[in-house]
Design an enzyme around this catalytic site. Structure first.
Site, PDB file in Angstrom:
ATOM      1  CE1 TYR A   1      20.416 -17.887  36.480  1.00 50.52           C
ATOM      2  CE2 TYR A   1      18.289 -18.782  35.845  1.00 50.52           C
ATOM      3  CZ  TYR A   1      19.269 -18.593  36.787  1.00 50.52           C
ATOM      4  OH  TYR A   1      19.116 -19.112  38.051  1.00 50.52           O
TER       5      TYR A   1
ATOM      6  CE  LYS B   1      32.859 -14.013  45.603  1.00 50.39           C
ATOM      7  NZ  LYS B   1      32.972 -14.212  47.057  1.00 50.39           N
TER       8      LYS B   1
ATOM      9  CG  ASP C   1      30.867 -14.348  49.795  1.00 50.15           C
ATOM     10  OD1 ASP C   1      30.562 -13.234  49.332  1.00 50.15           O
ATOM     11  OD2 ASP C   1      32.046 -14.727  49.913  1.00 50.15           O
TER      12      ASP C   1
ATOM     13  CG  ASP D   1      16.993 -19.060  40.549  1.00 46.73           C
ATOM     14  OD1 ASP D   1      15.977 -19.225  41.250  1.00 46.73           O
ATOM     15  OD2 ASP D   1      17.305 -19.825  39.623  1.00 46.73           O
TER      16      ASP D   1
END
Ligand code: NAD
Length: 351
Positions: free
Chosen positions: A143, A190, A223, A247
């Site tokens: 962002y 991640k 994930d 988000d």
């Protein structure tokens, strides 16, 4: 008790309540925003807490009125009050001006996004007893808004992660956990792929976790965490995430407790806060008196806590629980037939 006709959003610059105590910037926003924020204002006013609502325009409403999605008077009001109750703002996909939500959060340095996500009895969902608190970093990551075209057909978006912001958000999560008797914080990442950026985020979270031996600290790859959340959300307590994962995962978690209509949110900084539901402008139901006001009203309850009115905040939450449990006056997204106004009236009655 305020009557429905009394809780239309007041005209620009008008004061909502007499007997002013605290000024709060009121941004009804776009789409369903004016409907759900009107409901939240009516409920806050019904608690007896006196607030000087400073009505401001932003997003598409700002463009329509002042030719700017973030008019100067909006920023002046936010800087003066330091607190806002805000509806969702429209952001075009793949074109147009940059998100004003992201801009406001960064402009006021509201670095922590808090989204408590809980099951309510009376709201039918796959799981009972979901009680998650999502802490999302609000100022950086993908962002950052740094995007460029390297060559025709090749673009880059820059993911920015800093140690300072990562430590700050981790500390916010652990402080919240300690103050609110939460058991554990799970950092979602991640770092197996983004070894530098997510690796730094994790390193900072681990260092901060060491200072809070009373709170359990875990890590999970994003994930796998999503899969585990939809199988057994009770396996988690608090989630600590960077901006983008936060988000996405918070919308996923909203789905576990009855949808976007029931999940509140707040953006905190060291000198201010903006309270807003997780949901967007819901263009499919905007202007139809169908939006669920719960998320906006619960966000207003978080604002009442912040302003030093925990008793009134508790009363608002209690009234919402009563209305949801009875299931008689709930909106269509929860399987009912009530309008936004009906449900708001029922919540005020339950107060
Ligand atoms: P959305 O949250 O507006 O809608 C997704 C779905 O949830 C829709 O079916 C909608 O009807 C439903 N929904 C949302 N709020 C509801 C409510 N209160 N009651 C009942 N149903 C509700 O997401 P979207 O369609 O992806 O986004 C629409 C616009 O909102 C976009 O311009 C987006 O940029 C913007 N947006 C703004 C914010 C914000 O201002 N904080 C957050 C998310 C999206």
């Amino acid at each position: 008790m305020p009557r429905l006709k009394d809780f239309k959003v007041p005209p620009d610059g008008a004061k909502w309540s007499a007997g002013v105590v605290r000024a709060v910037t009121l941004i009804p926003g776009d789409g369903v925003g004016p409907e759900v924020i009107g409901a939240a204002v009516a409920v806050v006013d019904a608690t007896g807490v006196r607030i000087d609502w400073q009505h401001q325009f932003a997003g598409a409403a700002g463009i329509k009125r002042y030719g700017s999605p973030a008019p100067d008077q909006l920023l002046e009001s936010l800087r003066a009050t330091g607190v806002a109750l805000k509806g969702p703002l429209e952001t075009q996909v793949g074109e147009g001006y940059r998100s004003i939500n992201v801009y406001l959060r960064r402009e006021l340095n509201l670095y922590a996004n808090l989204r408590p996500t809980q099951s309510f009895s009376g709201v039918t969902t796959r799981f009972k007893n979901v009680d998650l608190v999502i802490v999302r970093e609000n100022t950086e990551d993908l962002y950052s808004g740094i995007e460029h075209q390297v060559a025709p057909g090749v673009v880059e978006s820059v993911k920015v992660i800093t140690a300072r912001a990562s430590r700050r958000i981790a500390r916010f999560a652990f402080e919240y956990a300690r103050k609110n008797q939460r058991k554990s914080v799970t950092a979602i990442h991640k770092a197996n792929i983004m070894k530098l950026s997510d690796g730094l985020f994790l390193k900072c979270a681990r260092a901060v976790a060491k200072e809070y031996p009373d709170i359990a600290y875990n890590e999970q790859i994003v994930d796998a965490a999503c899969m585990r959340l939809v199988v057994d959300p009770t396996a988690f307590d608090m989630l600590l995430l960077e901006n983008l994962y936060g988000d996405i995962v918070s919308d996923l978690c909203a789905g576990l407790v009855g949808g976007l209509g029931v999940v509140p949110g707040a953006n905190y900084g060291d000198r201010g806060a903006i309270f807003e539901a997780v949901h967007g402008t819901a263009p499919d139901i905007a202007g139809k008196n169908l939006a669920n006001p719960t998320a906006a009203i619960l966000s207003a309850a978080m604002m009442l806590d912040y302003l030093g009115h925990p008793r009134e905040a508790g009363r608002v939450r209690g009234a919402i629980k009563t209305v949801l449990k009875s299931g008689k006056t709930v909106t269509r997204d929860l399987g009912g037939k009530a309008t936004t106004a009906d449900m708001t009236r029922a919540i005020i009655h339950a107060l």
